[in-house]
Design a protein around this motif. Structure first.
Motif, PDB file in Angstrom:
ATOM      1  N   UNK A 142      -6.133   0.369   9.435  1.00 29.31           N
ATOM      2  CA  UNK A 142      -6.547   1.119   8.252  1.00 29.31           C
ATOM      3  C   UNK A 142      -7.934   0.724   7.774  1.00 29.31           C
ATOM      4  N   UNK A 143      -8.296  -0.537   7.979  1.00 29.58           N
ATOM      5  CA  UNK A 143      -9.600  -1.041   7.523  1.00 29.58           C
ATOM      6  C   UNK A 143      -9.845  -0.665   6.065  1.00 29.58           C
ATOM      7  N   UNK A 144      -8.864  -0.925   5.219  1.00 29.55           N
ATOM      8  CA  UNK A 144      -8.972  -0.580   3.799  1.00 29.55           C
ATOM      9  C   UNK A 144     -10.111  -1.333   3.125  1.00 29.55           C
ATOM     10  N   UNK A 145     -10.867  -0.629   2.304  1.00 28.99           N
ATOM     11  CA  UNK A 145     -11.871  -1.277   1.463  1.00 28.99           C
ATOM     12  C   UNK A 145     -11.195  -1.789   0.192  1.00 28.99           C
ATOM     13  N   UNK A 146     -11.828  -2.748  -0.474  1.00 28.83           N
ATOM     14  CA  UNK A 146     -11.241  -3.291  -1.697  1.00 28.83           C
ATOM     15  C   UNK A 146     -11.090  -2.222  -2.769  1.00 28.83           C
ATOM     16  N   UNK A 147     -12.085  -1.365  -2.950  1.00 24.87           N
ATOM     17  CA  UNK A 147     -11.977  -0.342  -3.988  1.00 24.87           C
ATOM     18  C   UNK A 147     -10.842   0.635  -3.700  1.00 24.87           C
ATOM     19  N   UNK A 148     -10.649   0.979  -2.414  1.00 22.93           N
ATOM     20  CA  UNK A 148      -9.538   1.860  -2.040  1.00 22.93           C
ATOM     21  C   UNK A 148      -8.203   1.201  -2.358  1.00 22.93           C
ATOM     22  N   UNK A 149      -8.091  -0.066  -1.969  1.00 19.69           N
ATOM     23  CA  UNK A 149      -6.839  -0.779  -2.153  1.00 19.69           C
ATOM     24  C   UNK A 149      -6.490  -0.923  -3.634  1.00 19.69           C
ATOM     25  N   UNK A 150      -7.481  -1.279  -4.443  1.00 19.50           N
ATOM     26  CA  UNK A 150      -7.223  -1.427  -5.878  1.00 19.50           C
ATOM     27  C   UNK A 150      -6.849  -0.085  -6.516  1.00 19.50           C
ATOM     28  N   UNK A 151      -7.468   0.981  -6.082  1.00 19.97           N
ATOM     29  CA  UNK A 151      -7.134   2.306  -6.619  1.00 19.97           C
ATOM     30  C   UNK A 151      -5.698   2.690  -6.261  1.00 19.97           C
ATOM     31  N   UNK A 152      -5.304   2.393  -5.011  1.00 19.64           N
ATOM     32  CA  UNK A 152      -3.931   2.684  -4.598  1.00 19.64           C
ATOM     33  C   UNK A 152      -2.933   1.863  -5.403  1.00 19.64           C
ATOM     34  N   UNK A 189      -7.368  -6.468   0.393  1.00 18.63           N
ATOM     35  CA  UNK A 189      -7.247  -5.028   0.673  1.00 18.63           C
ATOM     36  C   UNK A 189      -5.992  -4.657   1.440  1.00 18.63           C
ATOM     37  N   UNK A 190      -5.590  -5.495   2.378  1.00 18.38           N
ATOM     38  CA  UNK A 190      -4.434  -5.165   3.206  1.00 18.38           C
ATOM     39  C   UNK A 190      -3.123  -5.739   2.741  1.00 18.38           C
ATOM     40  N   UNK A 191      -3.101  -6.424   1.598  1.00 18.74           N
ATOM     41  CA  UNK A 191      -1.832  -7.005   1.152  1.00 18.74           C
ATOM     42  C   UNK A 191      -1.854  -7.291  -0.334  1.00 18.74           C
ATOM     43  N   UNK A 192      -0.751  -6.928  -0.996  1.00 19.05           N
ATOM     44  CA  UNK A 192      -0.566  -7.215  -2.417  1.00 19.05           C
ATOM     45  C   UNK A 192       0.649  -8.125  -2.585  1.00 19.05           C
ATOM     46  N   UNK A 193       0.735  -8.742  -3.760  1.00 18.09           N
ATOM     47  CA  UNK A 193       1.927  -9.500  -4.131  1.00 18.09           C
ATOM     48  C   UNK A 193       2.740  -8.679  -5.123  1.00 18.09           C
ATOM     49  N   UNK A 194       4.054  -8.732  -4.964  1.00 14.78           N
ATOM     50  CA  UNK A 194       4.955  -8.024  -5.873  1.00 14.78           C
ATOM     51  C   UNK A 194       5.937  -9.016  -6.465  1.00 14.78           C
ATOM     52  N   UNK A 195       6.046  -9.005  -7.785  1.00 17.41           N
ATOM     53  CA  UNK A 195       6.928  -9.924  -8.509  1.00 17.41           C
ATOM     54  C   UNK A 195       8.106  -9.142  -9.069  1.00 17.41           C
ATOM     55  N   UNK A 196       9.335  -9.602  -8.796  1.00 15.88           N
ATOM     56  CA  UNK A 196      10.501  -8.905  -9.321  1.00 15.88           C
ATOM     57  C   UNK A 196      11.799  -9.502  -8.819  1.00 15.88           C
ATOM     58  N   UNK A 244      -7.428  10.591  -2.004  1.00 18.42           N
ATOM     59  CA  UNK A 244      -7.965   9.437  -1.271  1.00 18.42           C
ATOM     60  C   UNK A 244      -7.686   9.552   0.220  1.00 18.42           C
ATOM     61  N   UNK A 245      -6.542  10.134   0.565  1.00 15.09           N
ATOM     62  CA  UNK A 245      -6.235  10.303   1.982  1.00 15.09           C
ATOM     63  C   UNK A 245      -7.040  11.444   2.601  1.00 15.09           C
ATOM     64  N   UNK A 246      -7.373  12.456   1.802  1.00 14.46           N
ATOM     65  CA  UNK A 246      -8.267  13.500   2.307  1.00 14.46           C
ATOM     66  C   UNK A 246      -9.621  12.885   2.665  1.00 14.46           C
ATOM     67  N   UNK A 247     -10.086  11.972   1.805  1.00 14.89           N
ATOM     68  CA  UNK A 247     -11.363  11.304   2.070  1.00 14.89           C
ATOM     69  C   UNK A 247     -11.278  10.440   3.321  1.00 14.89           C
ATOM     70  N   UNK A 248     -10.164   9.740   3.488  1.00 11.47           N
ATOM     71  CA  UNK A 248     -10.002   8.899   4.666  1.00 11.47           C
ATOM     72  C   UNK A 248      -9.970   9.751   5.940  1.00 11.47           C
ATOM     73  N   UNK A 249      -9.257  10.851   5.902  1.00  8.12           N
ATOM     74  CA  UNK A 249      -9.178  11.708   7.076  1.00  8.12           C
ATOM     75  C   UNK A 249     -10.541  12.323   7.395  1.00  8.12           C
ATOM     76  N   UNK A 250     -11.332  12.602   6.349  1.00  9.85           N
ATOM     77  CA  UNK A 250     -12.691  13.111   6.574  1.00  9.85           C
ATOM     78  C   UNK A 250     -13.545  12.065   7.280  1.00  9.85           C
ATOM     79  N   UNK A 251     -13.227  10.778   7.068  1.00  7.81           N
ATOM     80  CA  UNK A 251     -13.940   9.696   7.745  1.00  7.81           C
ATOM     81  C   UNK A 251     -13.262   9.320   9.071  1.00  7.81           C
TER      82      UNK A 251
END
Length: 322
Positions: A102-112, A132-139, A187-194
């Motif tokens: 996916x090569x996620x950018x930080x801004x993409x990841x934070x927006x998601x 970008x490629x991993x978040x922590x979830x607390x619960x 955001x996925x439309x933008x990714x597919x355009x790239x």
């Protein structure tokens, strides 16, 4: 991968063979290839004080360990890793693509994360950005919830590896909701355009809470389970977990697999062998899909050394047992 091992150039395992001659087998950990936690993760978790041989399958608390280190969060909480990912939708089932693609950018990841956060909060889950490629979830949903390592699921049908306990029902619903939310998201439309893969789901792994004996230890950065992202589990010893062979297998890059062995022979194996020859005690764990075998430097008498010279441990025979 055994045919690939057998086709390695001569002397590809020379230093490994020399290293094993001064060692004895001290531990074997074998489960079936459908276990949620693969052998290399079980071995690494034990080395770092996060698990024992009796730790339940799918409950290696990687996320909790990282939360204590990175967020200074309470060690008594339950955590999970959330990995944004792409599920390749086939005619009969979905297959998990390698999240690194996916090569996620930080801004993409934070927006998601901000987009998905309200849905998770409905089920008492708080998301924390980590990379970008991993978040922590607390619960509390993650306490005692077995989950499959991404290494088990890559390029495979995800259905067989999803949490299937009654307590996981909210998470399965969340996955369905996120798939619908992300399907038409700009955001996925933008990714597919790239010409990049869309983010259309997430994976849950590394679930659980820290064992009580480990929760009070000082935390020190350690090698990642997947080299692409840093992990900071509890570190009680100097631990190295090279990933080159596994990454080559996941890519079906057999030339890279051969190169990986050459790099290990010239690097880690040579260093361990040099230490052992200086009289130090070293420890080596070899892992496959089902089993891990741990070897340790063994001081032997003259007769044992002579016997081992005529009937040496063959590296290929050892690796075949994994």
């Amino acid at each position: 991968w055994l045919p690939t091992l057998q086709s390695l150039p001569p002397d590809s395992l020379k230093r490994l063979g020399q290293l094993l001659q001064g060692m004895k087998l001290v531990q074997t950990d074998t489960r079936d290839a459908e276990s949620l936690s693969p052998p290399h993760e079980r071995a690494l978790a034990r080395a770092l004080g996060l698990a024992t041989l009796d730790t339940a399958d799918g409950l290696l608390p990687w996320a909790a360990s990282e939360a204590v280190e990175k967020l200074q969060a309470g060690a008594d909480k339950a955590w999970a890793w959330i990995t944004p990912c792409h599920w390749a939708m086939g005619h009969l089932h979905a297959t998990l693509s390698d999240p690194a693609q996916l090569a996620l950018r930080e801004d993409e990841s934070r927006s998601l994360l901000m987009l998905m956060q309200p849905y998770f909060e409905t089920d008492g889950i708080t998301l924390h950005y980590l990379a970008p490629g991993r978040w922590l979830a607390e619960g509390e949903l993650f306490r005692g919830l077995p989950t499959a390592s991404i290494d088990r699921v890559l390029a495979r049908n995800v259905d067989a590896w999803l949490p299937d306990t009654k307590s996981a029902a909210p998470l399965r619903r969340l996955q369905n909701e996120m798939q619908m939310l992300l399907y038409t998201h700009p955001s996925n439309d933008e990714r597919e355009a790239r010409r990049q893969l869309p983010v259309n789901s997430f994976w849950i792994s590394g679930t659980g809470d820290l064992p009580s004996a480990a929760s009070g230890e000082a935390l020190t950065p350690a090698l990642s389970l997947r080299e692409r992202e840093p992990v900071s589990p509890l570190l009680k010893a100097s631990v190295s977990a090279p990933r080159s062979l596994a990454e080559a297998v996941f890519r079906e890059d057999w030339a890279g697999y051969v190169q990986g062995w050459a790099a290990l022979e010239a690097g880690e194996m040579a260093a361990l062998l040099a230490r052992q020859q200086r009289g130090e005690s070293v420890r080596l764990t070899l892992c496959g899909e089902s089993s891990a075998q741990t070897f340790e430097t063994h001081r032997t008498g003259l007769w044992t050394r002579i016997s081992s010279h005529f009937s040496p441990l063959r590296p290929l025979d050892v690796l075949k047992q994994l």
